[in-house]
Design a protein around this motif. Sequence first.
Motif, PDB file in Angstrom:
ATOM      1  N   MET A  30       0.906  -1.185  -0.125  1.00 56.52           N
ATOM      2  CA  MET A  30       0.116   0.068   0.070  1.00 56.52           C
ATOM      3  C   MET A  30       0.765   1.301  -0.185  1.00 56.52           C
ATOM      4  O   MET A  30       0.509   2.307  -0.547  1.00 56.52           O
ATOM      5  CB  MET A  30      -0.950  -0.063   1.056  1.00 56.52           C
ATOM      6  CG  MET A  30      -1.943  -1.126   1.160  1.00 56.52           C
ATOM      7  SD  MET A  30      -3.193  -1.148   2.362  1.00 56.52           S
ATOM      8  CE  MET A  30      -2.204  -1.986   3.743  1.00 56.52           C
ATOM      9  N   THR A  31       2.070   1.196   0.397  1.00 52.71           N
ATOM     10  CA  THR A  31       3.133   2.282   0.543  1.00 52.71           C
ATOM     11  C   THR A  31       3.352   2.500  -0.888  1.00 52.71           C
ATOM     12  O   THR A  31       3.475   3.749  -1.404  1.00 52.71           O
ATOM     13  CB  THR A  31       4.205   2.051   1.421  1.00 52.71           C
ATOM     14  OG1 THR A  31       3.482   1.873   2.930  1.00 52.71           O
ATOM     15  CG2 THR A  31       5.179   2.955   1.526  1.00 52.71           C
ATOM     16  N   ASP A  32       3.713   1.375  -1.593  1.00 53.52           N
ATOM     17  CA  ASP A  32       3.927   1.626  -2.957  1.00 53.52           C
ATOM     18  C   ASP A  32       2.998   2.227  -3.708  1.00 53.52           C
ATOM     19  O   ASP A  32       3.357   3.077  -4.486  1.00 53.52           O
ATOM     20  CB  ASP A  32       4.303   0.021  -3.335  1.00 53.52           C
ATOM     21  CG  ASP A  32       4.874  -0.076  -4.896  1.00 53.52           C
ATOM     22  OD1 ASP A  32       5.053   1.010  -5.516  1.00 53.52           O
ATOM     23  OD2 ASP A  32       4.969  -1.174  -5.362  1.00 53.52           O
ATOM     24  N   GLY A  33       1.686   1.526  -3.602  1.00 53.78           N
ATOM     25  CA  GLY A  33       0.721   2.239  -4.497  1.00 53.78           C
ATOM     26  C   GLY A  33       0.460   3.617  -4.086  1.00 53.78           C
ATOM     27  O   GLY A  33       0.044   4.556  -4.985  1.00 53.78           O
ATOM     28  N   SER A  34       0.662   4.095  -2.765  1.00 57.43           N
ATOM     29  CA  SER A  34       0.273   5.539  -2.674  1.00 57.43           C
ATOM     30  C   SER A  34       1.450   6.271  -3.111  1.00 57.43           C
ATOM     31  O   SER A  34       1.125   7.449  -3.520  1.00 57.43           O
ATOM     32  CB  SER A  34       0.189   5.548  -0.921  1.00 57.43           C
ATOM     33  OG  SER A  34      -0.699   4.890  -0.407  1.00 57.43           O
ATOM     34  N   ALA A  35       2.604   5.777  -3.188  1.00 55.56           N
ATOM     35  CA  ALA A  35       3.784   6.654  -3.568  1.00 55.56           C
ATOM     36  C   ALA A  35       3.305   6.851  -5.111  1.00 55.56           C
ATOM     37  O   ALA A  35       3.791   8.039  -5.616  1.00 55.56           O
ATOM     38  CB  ALA A  35       4.906   5.736  -3.366  1.00 55.56           C
ATOM     39  N   ARG A  36       3.097   5.854  -5.706  1.00 53.66           N
ATOM     40  CA  ARG A  36       2.790   5.877  -7.150  1.00 53.66           C
ATOM     41  C   ARG A  36       1.609   6.772  -7.270  1.00 53.66           C
ATOM     42  O   ARG A  36       1.747   7.789  -8.372  1.00 53.66           O
ATOM     43  CB  ARG A  36       2.254   4.652  -7.849  1.00 53.66           C
ATOM     44  CG  ARG A  36       2.175   4.593  -9.407  1.00 53.66           C
ATOM     45  CD  ARG A  36       3.013   5.258 -10.202  1.00 53.66           C
ATOM     46  NE  ARG A  36       3.187   5.317 -11.499  1.00 53.66           N
ATOM     47  CZ  ARG A  36       3.620   5.737 -12.260  1.00 53.66           C
ATOM     48  NH1 ARG A  36       4.594   6.404 -12.139  1.00 53.66           N
ATOM     49  NH2 ARG A  36       3.403   5.470 -13.706  1.00 53.66           N
ATOM     50  N   VAL A  37       0.696   6.971  -6.738  1.00 57.72           N
ATOM     51  CA  VAL A  37      -0.466   7.911  -6.579  1.00 57.72           C
ATOM     52  C   VAL A  37       0.161   9.397  -6.560  1.00 57.72           C
ATOM     53  O   VAL A  37      -0.413  10.329  -7.428  1.00 57.72           O
ATOM     54  CB  VAL A  37      -1.565   7.738  -5.857  1.00 57.72           C
ATOM     55  CG1 VAL A  37      -2.513   8.847  -5.481  1.00 57.72           C
ATOM     56  CG2 VAL A  37      -2.408   6.537  -6.086  1.00 57.72           C
ATOM     57  N   ILE A  38       0.942   9.761  -5.694  1.00 63.65           N
ATOM     58  CA  ILE A  38       1.480  10.976  -5.319  1.00 63.65           C
ATOM     59  C   ILE A  38       2.328  11.345  -6.463  1.00 63.65           C
ATOM     60  O   ILE A  38       2.335  12.591  -6.607  1.00 63.65           O
ATOM     61  CB  ILE A  38       2.147  11.047  -3.673  1.00 63.65           C
ATOM     62  CG1 ILE A  38       1.259  10.823  -2.780  1.00 63.65           C
ATOM     63  CG2 ILE A  38       2.953  12.196  -3.744  1.00 63.65           C
ATOM     64  CD1 ILE A  38       1.806  10.719  -1.279  1.00 63.65           C
ATOM     65  N   GLU A  39       3.323  10.353  -6.837  1.00 65.57           N
ATOM     66  CA  GLU A  39       4.119  10.653  -7.911  1.00 65.57           C
ATOM     67  C   GLU A  39       3.239  11.138  -9.307  1.00 65.57           C
ATOM     68  O   GLU A  39       3.590  12.002  -9.977  1.00 65.57           O
ATOM     69  CB  GLU A  39       4.802   9.469  -8.150  1.00 65.57           C
ATOM     70  CG  GLU A  39       6.038   9.672  -9.455  1.00 65.57           C
ATOM     71  CD  GLU A  39       6.690   8.518  -9.735  1.00 65.57           C
ATOM     72  OE1 GLU A  39       8.004   8.418  -9.791  1.00 65.57           O
ATOM     73  OE2 GLU A  39       6.202   7.169  -9.870  1.00 65.57           O
ATOM     74  N   LEU A  40       2.097  10.517  -9.292  1.00 68.20           N
ATOM     75  CA  LEU A  40       1.427  11.044 -10.547  1.00 68.20           C
ATOM     76  C   LEU A  40       0.428  12.236 -10.190  1.00 68.20           C
ATOM     77  O   LEU A  40       0.166  13.064 -11.318  1.00 68.20           O
ATOM     78  CB  LEU A  40       0.348   9.765 -11.093  1.00 68.20           C
ATOM     79  CG  LEU A  40       1.116   8.698 -11.391  1.00 68.20           C
ATOM     80  CD1 LEU A  40       0.005   7.457 -11.927  1.00 68.20           C
ATOM     81  CD2 LEU A  40       1.847   8.843 -12.723  1.00 68.20           C
ATOM     82  N   LEU A  41      -0.259  12.223  -9.124  1.00 65.14           N
ATOM     83  CA  LEU A  41      -1.247  13.113  -9.014  1.00 65.14           C
ATOM     84  C   LEU A  41      -1.166  14.106  -7.742  1.00 65.14           C
ATOM     85  O   LEU A  41      -1.879  14.969  -7.506  1.00 65.14           O
ATOM     86  CB  LEU A  41      -2.657  12.319  -8.600  1.00 65.14           C
ATOM     87  CG  LEU A  41      -2.848  11.378  -9.882  1.00 65.14           C
ATOM     88  CD1 LEU A  41      -4.209  10.587  -9.169  1.00 65.14           C
ATOM     89  CD2 LEU A  41      -3.407  12.204 -11.216  1.00 65.14           C
ATOM     90  N   PHE A  50       8.245   6.611   5.857  1.00 68.08           N
ATOM     91  CA  PHE A  50       6.754   6.516   6.139  1.00 68.08           C
ATOM     92  C   PHE A  50       6.270   5.222   5.548  1.00 68.08           C
ATOM     93  O   PHE A  50       6.683   4.923   4.707  1.00 68.08           O
ATOM     94  CB  PHE A  50       5.900   7.745   5.492  1.00 68.08           C
ATOM     95  CG  PHE A  50       5.848   8.950   6.285  1.00 68.08           C
ATOM     96  CD1 PHE A  50       6.567   9.074   7.398  1.00 68.08           C
ATOM     97  CD2 PHE A  50       5.304  10.043   5.921  1.00 68.08           C
ATOM     98  CE1 PHE A  50       6.348  10.187   8.163  1.00 68.08           C
ATOM     99  CE2 PHE A  50       5.392  11.341   6.441  1.00 68.08           C
ATOM    100  CZ  PHE A  50       5.609  11.466   7.674  1.00 68.08           C
ATOM    101  N   THR A  51       5.359   4.681   6.313  1.00 67.28           N
ATOM    102  CA  THR A  51       4.344   3.744   5.405  1.00 67.28           C
ATOM    103  C   THR A  51       3.069   4.143   5.167  1.00 67.28           C
ATOM    104  O   THR A  51       2.692   5.226   5.837  1.00 67.28           O
ATOM    105  CB  THR A  51       4.311   2.339   6.241  1.00 67.28           C
ATOM    106  OG1 THR A  51       4.092   2.453   7.393  1.00 67.28           O
ATOM    107  CG2 THR A  51       5.673   1.687   6.144  1.00 67.28           C
ATOM    108  N   SER A  52       2.284   3.583   4.520  1.00 71.30           N
ATOM    109  CA  SER A  52       0.741   4.051   4.096  1.00 71.30           C
ATOM    110  C   SER A  52      -0.341   2.988   3.885  1.00 71.30           C
ATOM    111  O   SER A  52       0.071   1.688   3.725  1.00 71.30           O
ATOM    112  CB  SER A  52       0.825   4.729   2.880  1.00 71.30           C
ATOM    113  OG  SER A  52      -0.305   5.214   2.369  1.00 71.30           O
ATOM    114  N   GLY A  53      -1.425   3.289   4.630  1.00 64.88           N
ATOM    115  CA  GLY A  53      -2.592   2.585   4.530  1.00 64.88           C
ATOM    116  C   GLY A  53      -3.224   2.926   3.135  1.00 64.88           C
ATOM    117  O   GLY A  53      -3.134   3.944   2.605  1.00 64.88           O
TER     118      GLY A  53
END
Length: 594
Positions: free
Chosen positions: A137-148, A170-173
């Motif tokens: 989920m941290t990976d996915g959140s990083a990608r969202v922030i990188e894009l948007l 940080f880690t993300s949920g």
Amino acid sequence: MHIESGFQPTPFAEENAYNSDAVFPSLLKRTLPKSVFQEVEPDLVRVGSEVVSALRALADSGKTFPPTLLQYDQWGRRIDKLQTSEGWRELKAIAQREGLPGIFYERKYNEYSRIYGFAKMTLMVGDSNEIFCPMSMTDGSARVIELLGTPEMKQRILPRLISRDPSYAFTSGQWMTERPGGSDISLTETTAQFTTKNNTFGPQYTLDGVKWFSSATDSEISVALGRTGLQQDGSRGLSLFLVPLRLPLIRSPSDPTPPPTSNNIRVHRLKNKIGTHILPTAELTLESTEGYLIGELGKGIKNISPVLNITRLWSATASIGNLRKCLAIATSYAKVRSIQSGKLLLQDAPIHVEQLASVNLVYRALTHLTFGVVGLLGKAECGTATLSEQRRLRMLTPVAKAYAAEKACTAMEEAMTALGGAGYMEENGFGRAIRDALVEKIWEGTIVVLALDLTRSATDPASMAAFLSWAKSTIDSCAGCIQEQSASVLSILREAIDEISVAYTEPLGPLIPRPALMLVGAIASSLYLLEHAVWAEKQSEPTKDLDAEVFRRWVLESGMEGAIKAIKRAKIDTGARIVLNSALVFGSKRTSKL
């Protein structure tokens, strides 16, 4: 007789998790450029050694125990203090130091960074006590922030999500699941109201609602869906938000840690789950909780899709990683366990080796399928994927997740039974691996949910054309001994491809999606195995004959012919079957109401 006297079983000793693996050394040699392979392989060998020594010792130690929740202090004040074990925190730190998910954003190896990082994760996951759930989920959140993300999110939050320094990272949920809908997020009740303020991270909102499943409750942030439109707008009224679990989010290392309730998040209870016991999963209430808009209003489903796509591939990798561990244990045991009055080792008993070979076959097929899709993800993120590859990625992401989860769990049970009674003992790790792997059948979508997701892409003629074109080119590349010795097998594969080419034509029968997904999984995994066999033959690899045999066996033994029959059956007399299904499940009286 004392227990120390008499016959003493010989303990099995696992070999290096990478060097002894049936797939990775050859798979990575094919899929990575030579220079990249030569550079990353020593690191994977190192990890392979640490997996069976340090990582397993930590995962099995008394330092890893389930989380606890202290809701009130002695004065009756609500504190919602979540306590996790020392082992859990160290496992998280190990993952971060290993570059998970940092490898994917450093992009040292460009599009191949995904394959390298996922290979490392596959070796580790069976002994990591589900730490890769929050890391995914941290990976996915990083990608969202990188894009948007806003410029401030990219500058101050993204570096922490991808950091290798546990003291800084940080880690993300990811908070999507709510009581009304489960996987149907169109029923999301959480509301988000604009405060008319613009925080340094972007437009500031207050969120109110209940999040029913929140894994990674000990993270620093989460991405969450909130309703900014009307309830009747369904999914079109949802937006995506970044939610700090504590305020202030960014603070000096010398500052005290804010209380868990500082952003008005209440933890009602921890989930009592079948597996993933060390992972803190909770029921949360958001009460005027501060959050910051990510992307456009009303585009929440589209904006969170990178998280779903990434976590689904982490889920597929978790399935094959747990299977890898179980197979490694069963294989090692066969080398030391003797039968027939000590005259024969299990590794020399054909009937036993046949069982292990069937498990090995599943592992090979699922790994090639998953890493085929991982390779497409790497290309898409680095802008090197063709339009056809992007469409194939969209189709095969739900397939890899669902197919791997379905096949791996059964194969893990087979590996466990290969040890007899010794396999049923908790100490060897089978129990935890199987319990934890079962969640992959549900997390990020059940097989039915993913089958419906596949239907949305497969009914697009352009997407289906991209898949069929890849299938045809892969079969056409088959020449020489493989083609000559695989004529009947290729005939079955072509029949399956022909069947799937028309299975998704409109109108689609209501019972078709699930068997269709299983057939796409069988076809895609077979094609990736064929790609590997063709490469091995052209390169005169020592394993070329075995790789060709793996392809042939998988087509014959993966259930492909059964999936073809299942689709054909689903097309015939669907109405009558639906009525009878209801009678079978709910009783014959139900049929009179349909």
